[in-house]
Design an enzyme around this catalytic site. Structure first.
Site, PDB file in Angstrom:
ATOM      1  CB  SER A  72      -0.964  -0.044   1.196  1.00 64.50           C
ATOM      2  OG  SER A  72      -2.000   0.888   1.052  1.00 64.50           O
ATOM      3  CG  ASP A 156      -6.576  -3.973  -2.972  1.00 67.08           C
ATOM      4  OD1 ASP A 156      -7.274  -3.082  -2.445  1.00 67.08           O
ATOM      5  OD2 ASP A 156      -5.338  -3.891  -3.064  1.00 67.08           O
ATOM      6  CG  HIS A 189      -5.414  -2.878   0.586  1.00 65.43           C
ATOM      7  ND1 HIS A 189      -4.776  -2.542  -0.573  1.00 65.43           N
ATOM      8  CD2 HIS A 189      -4.883  -2.076   1.554  1.00 65.43           C
ATOM      9  CE1 HIS A 189      -3.906  -1.568  -0.338  1.00 65.43           C
ATOM     10  NE2 HIS A 189      -3.943  -1.289   0.964  1.00 65.43           N
TER      11      HIS A 189
END
Length: 371
Positions: A72, A156, A189
Site C-alpha cells: 500500500s 482489493d 488489500h
C-alpha cells in the site's frame, strides 16, 4: 469525571483529537510516569534505560543485493525508492500500490480505488521521470536492470488490479524486460502469508492489520524474485535478532517514528557478508498501531534468518497536522501512512525527499562496514 477531548473532523471524514490537547495529555502522562519513578527509585530509571533504542549498526552488506518491498503506501514508497535511488536498489517488490508519480500529478483517489490509469496519465508521469533522470533521481536506465515483483488481490477495493496493471506497464515502459503481476483470487488489500498469526484478518477482507493467511507466501515470493532459490525458512527466529533502533539519528520528520526495527541474523551480526532488504509497512501498520505484527507476521524474518538477509523495517507514525500536498489538496496523516502525496514537500519522490533520504541514510549506515 475525565475531561472530554474535543475532536476535529478532517476533509476525509476521519475524527482525530486536537493536537494541542494530545500534547497536554502526553505531558500529563509523562509527569505521572516521572512521579511514579521518583517513588520507585533507581529501579524504575534502570528499567526505562534498558528499553532505550540502540544505534543502527554498521554491517557487512553485499551492496549488489539491496532490495525493497512494501504494501500500500509502503508499496508506493518502495516504488519511489526504487526510481529515486535506482543505482542502490536492485529489486523492488510491490504489494497493492500505484505508479511512480501518479500522486504527484493526480489526486490519490484517482490513482487508486480500482481506477484505470490511462496511457495519457502514464505519459505525463514518464515525462517527469525523463526530466528528473540523472539529477533529481538516479539515472532511469538503472530501472531496466531491476528485478520487479508485483502482487494484487482481486478483492482489493482500496487499490485494485487496474492501478497495478499501470505499475506493470510503467516498468515495461522503462525497460524492464519481464514484469509478471500476480493477481490472487479472493484476496483483499492485505499482505499475504501461508501461516496463521494471532490477530490477523481473513484473506478476503481488507481490515487491520492487513496481514492474512492466503495460503501464499508473499515474502518468499518477493525474496525469491530478488535472490533466487532460498534455504528453508526458520519459523521461530531468535528474539534477540530483532533490534529497535533510533530513527532520530536520520530524520526529524514528524511523519516518521522515533524508532524503527531491524532484523539481523546471527551470521550477519558476526559480519558475514549479507544481503539487505527494506520492508515498508502500509497505513495503520506501524509499530505504534499494531505492535510487531508487520515486523514478525509477514514472514520476512523467517526467510532472512536462514538466508543471510538483514531486514530493515523503517517506521512511519501518525501526524495529525494539516499540510498542503502536490495534487491531493490539504491532508493530514492520521493513519500513519508514508508520505506518498507530498505532505512534507513537493520533492517527496526525489532523492532529496525527507523520508526517502532518511531511509537511504539508514541503508548507508547498515552498509558502512561492507568489505
Amino acid at each position: 469525571m475525565a475531561r472530554r477531548i474535543q475532536a476535529h473532523k478532517l476533509n476525509s471524514g476521519r475524527v482525530i483529537a486536537a493536537p494541542s490537547q494530545i500534547s497536554t495529555i502526553n505531558r500529563r502522562l509523562l509527569m505521572k510516569l516521572l512521579n511514579s519513578c521518583l517513588l520507585a527509585g533507581a529501579f524504575c530509571l534502570a528499567s526505562l534505560t534498558a528499553k532505550a533504542a540502540v544505534p543502527l549498526p554498521a554491517l557487512n552488506v553485499d551492496t549488489a543485493n539491496i532490495t525493497v518491498s512494501g504494501l500500500s503506501s509502503g508499496g508506493v514508497m518502495a516504488i519511489n525508492l526504487g526510481y529515486a535511488y535506482s543505482a542502490t536498489f536492485k529489486g523492488v517488490g510491490i504489494f497493492a500500490a500505484t505508479p511512480y508519480l501518479c500522486q504527484y500529478h493526480y489526486s490519490y483517489e484517482l490513482c487508486q480505488n480500482k481506477n484505470v490509469i490511462s496511457a495519457t496519465m502514464l505519459n505525463t508521469m514518464q515525462a517527469t521521470i525523463d526530466n528528473w533522470s540523472g539529477t533529481a533521481i538516479d539515472n532511469k536506465t538503472n530501472v531496466a536492470n531491476q528485478k520487479i515483483y508485483l502482487f494484487t488481490g482481486t478483492k482489493d477495493n482500496t487499490v485494485g488490479v487496474n492501478p497495478m496493471l499501470a505499475v506493470q506497464e510503467q516498468y515495461s515502459n522503462n525497460g524492464v524486460a519481464s514484469v509478471n503481476l500476480i493477481q490472487a483470487a479472493n484476496t483483499g488489500h492485505v499482505f499475504p502469508t501461508d501461516f496463521t498469526s494471532a490477530g490477523n484478518n481473513p484473506c478476503s477482507t481488507s481490515f487491520t492489520p492487513y496481514i492474512s493467511n492466503c495460503s501464499y507466501d508473499g515474502a518468499k515470493a518477493a525474496l525469491t524474485q530478488f535472490y533466487g532459490t532460498l534455504q528453508a525458512r526458520n519459523n521461530a527466529p531468535a528474539a534477540a535478532n530483532y533490534k529497535e533502533f533510533n530513527q532520530r539519528e536520520f530524520t526529524s520528520n514528524p511523519g516518521m517514528a522515533d524508532t524503527g526495527w531491524v532484523y539481523v541474523p546471527a551470521s550477519c551480526a558476526a559480519y558475514a557478508k549479507c544481503k539487505l532488504h527494506v520492508a515498508m509497512h502500509g497505513c495503520t501498520q506501524n509499530y505504534a498501531t499494531i505492535g510487531d505484527k508487520f515486523v514478525k507476521n509477514t514472514g520476512y524474518t523467517r526467510w532472512a534468518d536462514t538466508n543471510n538477509i538483514i531486514v530493515l523495517f523503517p517506521q512511519a507514525r501518525v501526524d495529525v497536522n494539516l499540510y498542503p500536498t502536490v495534487a491531493s489538496g490539504t491532508q493530514s496523516n492520521a493513519n500513519g501512512c508514508w508520505d506518498t502525496v507530498g505532505l512534507y514537500g513537493a520533492n517527496y519522490a526525489q532523492k532529496s525527499g525527507v523520508q526517502l533520504s532518511a531511509i537511504k541514510a539508514m541503508v548507508d549506515r547498515l552498509s558502512s562496514a561492507s568489505q
